[in-house]
Design a protein around this motif. Structure first.
Motif, mmCIF file in Angstrom:
data_model
loop_
_atom_site.group_PDB
_atom_site.id
_atom_site.type_symbol
_atom_site.label_atom_id
_atom_site.label_comp_id
_atom_site.label_asym_id
_atom_site.label_seq_id
_atom_site.Cartn_x
_atom_site.Cartn_y
_atom_site.Cartn_z
ATOM 1 N N GLN A 1 -6.276 85.419 100.267
ATOM 2 C CA GLN A 1 -5.812 85.885 98.960
ATOM 3 C C GLN A 1 -6.932 86.487 98.113
ATOM 4 O O GLN A 1 -6.669 87.140 97.108
ATOM 5 C CB GLN A 1 -5.193 84.718 98.171
ATOM 6 C CG GLN A 1 -3.962 84.119 98.779
ATOM 7 C CD GLN A 1 -3.582 82.800 98.106
ATOM 8 O OE1 GLN A 1 -4.426 82.094 97.571
ATOM 9 N NE2 GLN A 1 -2.300 82.473 98.150
ATOM 10 N N LEU A 2 -8.176 86.290 98.514
ATOM 11 C CA LEU A 2 -9.313 86.655 97.678
ATOM 12 C C LEU A 2 -9.346 88.136 97.309
ATOM 13 O O LEU A 2 -9.595 88.481 96.145
ATOM 14 C CB LEU A 2 -10.628 86.248 98.348
ATOM 15 C CG LEU A 2 -11.875 86.417 97.491
ATOM 16 C CD1 LEU A 2 -11.777 85.628 96.192
ATOM 17 C CD2 LEU A 2 -13.109 85.999 98.272
ATOM 18 N N VAL B 1 -7.817 79.684 91.802
ATOM 19 C CA VAL B 1 -8.306 79.124 93.057
ATOM 20 C C VAL B 1 -7.421 79.692 94.162
ATOM 21 O O VAL B 1 -6.199 79.526 94.137
ATOM 22 C CB VAL B 1 -8.250 77.585 93.059
ATOM 23 C CG1 VAL B 1 -8.851 77.037 94.357
ATOM 24 C CG2 VAL B 1 -8.968 77.015 91.846
ATOM 25 N N ASP C 1 -4.156 77.157 90.579
ATOM 26 C CA ASP C 1 -4.363 77.014 92.018
ATOM 27 C C ASP C 1 -3.228 77.742 92.733
ATOM 28 O O ASP C 1 -2.087 77.309 92.721
ATOM 29 C CB ASP C 1 -4.388 75.531 92.399
ATOM 30 C CG ASP C 1 -4.904 75.297 93.799
ATOM 31 O OD1 ASP C 1 -4.741 76.196 94.654
ATOM 32 O OD2 ASP C 1 -5.465 74.220 94.047
ATOM 33 N N LEU D 1 -12.919 80.466 95.615
ATOM 34 C CA LEU D 1 -12.456 79.778 96.822
ATOM 35 C C LEU D 1 -12.588 78.267 96.663
ATOM 36 O O LEU D 1 -11.958 77.509 97.396
ATOM 37 C CB LEU D 1 -13.258 80.246 98.043
ATOM 38 C CG LEU D 1 -13.067 81.717 98.419
ATOM 39 C CD1 LEU D 1 -14.021 82.113 99.534
ATOM 40 C CD2 LEU D 1 -11.621 81.969 98.838
ATOM 41 N N SER D 2 -13.379 77.828 95.702
ATOM 42 C CA SER D 2 -13.637 76.409 95.474
ATOM 43 C C SER D 2 -13.053 75.969 94.129
ATOM 44 O O SER D 2 -13.346 76.574 93.085
ATOM 45 C CB SER D 2 -15.149 76.160 95.482
ATOM 46 O OG SER D 2 -15.476 74.944 94.848
ATOM 47 N N THR E 1 -7.076 81.242 98.512
ATOM 48 C CA THR E 1 -7.506 81.129 99.904
ATOM 49 C C THR E 1 -8.357 82.353 100.244
ATOM 50 O O THR E 1 -8.301 83.362 99.534
ATOM 51 C CB THR E 1 -6.304 81.082 100.860
ATOM 52 O OG1 THR E 1 -5.630 82.351 100.798
ATOM 53 C CG2 THR E 1 -5.340 79.961 100.510
ATOM 54 N N PRO E 2 -9.112 82.299 101.328
ATOM 55 C CA PRO E 2 -9.869 83.491 101.733
ATOM 56 C C PRO E 2 -8.968 84.711 101.938
ATOM 57 O O PRO E 2 -9.361 85.833 101.613
ATOM 58 C CB PRO E 2 -10.532 83.064 103.048
ATOM 59 C CG PRO E 2 -10.678 81.584 102.930
ATOM 60 C CD PRO E 2 -9.441 81.138 102.172
ATOM 61 N N ARG F 1 -3.300 78.598 95.993
ATOM 62 C CA ARG F 1 -3.369 78.390 97.442
ATOM 63 C C ARG F 1 -2.044 77.958 98.065
ATOM 64 O O ARG F 1 -1.812 78.206 99.233
ATOM 65 C CB ARG F 1 -4.463 77.382 97.779
ATOM 66 C CG ARG F 1 -5.854 77.896 97.433
ATOM 67 C CD ARG F 1 -6.912 76.867 97.673
ATOM 68 N NE ARG F 1 -6.717 75.728 96.775
ATOM 69 C CZ ARG F 1 -7.536 74.691 96.718
ATOM 70 N NH1 ARG F 1 -8.599 74.635 97.488
ATOM 71 N NH2 ARG F 1 -7.294 73.704 95.874
#
Length: 144
Positions: free
Chosen positions: A92-93, A87, A56, A114-115, A89-90, A58
């Motif tokens: 970081q995608l 996982v 993760d 994202l999930s 964030t938008p 995020r």
């Protein structure tokens, strides 16, 4: 729980009941520490018997340039098949989509989500498939 410090970045790694290493990253991820931190997370998970890593990201500030396959030199050959779900964030995608593509070019299994739930589901599917593949090959290698 294992705590890892690598320059300005940190991670905690714990093994969940599904034998997935649950890593939570924080701090600042830079080219100077991202590979080393990733390698240490992967190693910590594998040492605990993990079938995969759920990372993760995020909670981290990510400052990475375009990632290419040679960046994956930090992954030891024996750990190339350990799947990693990221996982993000938008924001970081796009960076981690490049990470996943560079990983695929190097022969590793990485994917950004994202999930967290989708990441866990994908990771468990990959882990099950790898175990099934190992069982299949073991049966073929055994003498009749």
């Amino acid at each position: 729980m294992i705590r890892i410090h690598c320059g300005a970045a940190t991670a905690t790694v714990d093994l969940d009941h599904d034998r997935v290493a649950d890593a939570r990253l924080g701090g600042l991820l830079l080219p100077a520490n991202a590979g080393a931190l990733s390698a240490r997370i992967l190693e910590a998970g594998v040492d605990k018997g993990a079938l995969g890593v759920l990372a993760d990201v995020r909670g981290a500030l990510v400052a990475l340039p375009k990632i290419e396959a040679p960046h994956y030199g930090y992954v030891p050959y024996g750990m190339l098949s350990v799947p990693v779900a990221l996982v993000v964030t938008p924001e970081q995608l796009s960076v981690y989509a490049q990470v996943a593509q560079a990983a695929a070019d190097r022969g590793t299994i990485r994917r950004a989500f994202l999930s967290r739930q989708e990441a866990q589901e994908w990771l468990l599917q990959q882990a099950r498939a790898l175990v099934a593949n190992q069982v299949w090959w073991s049966a073929r290698r055994s003498p009749p």
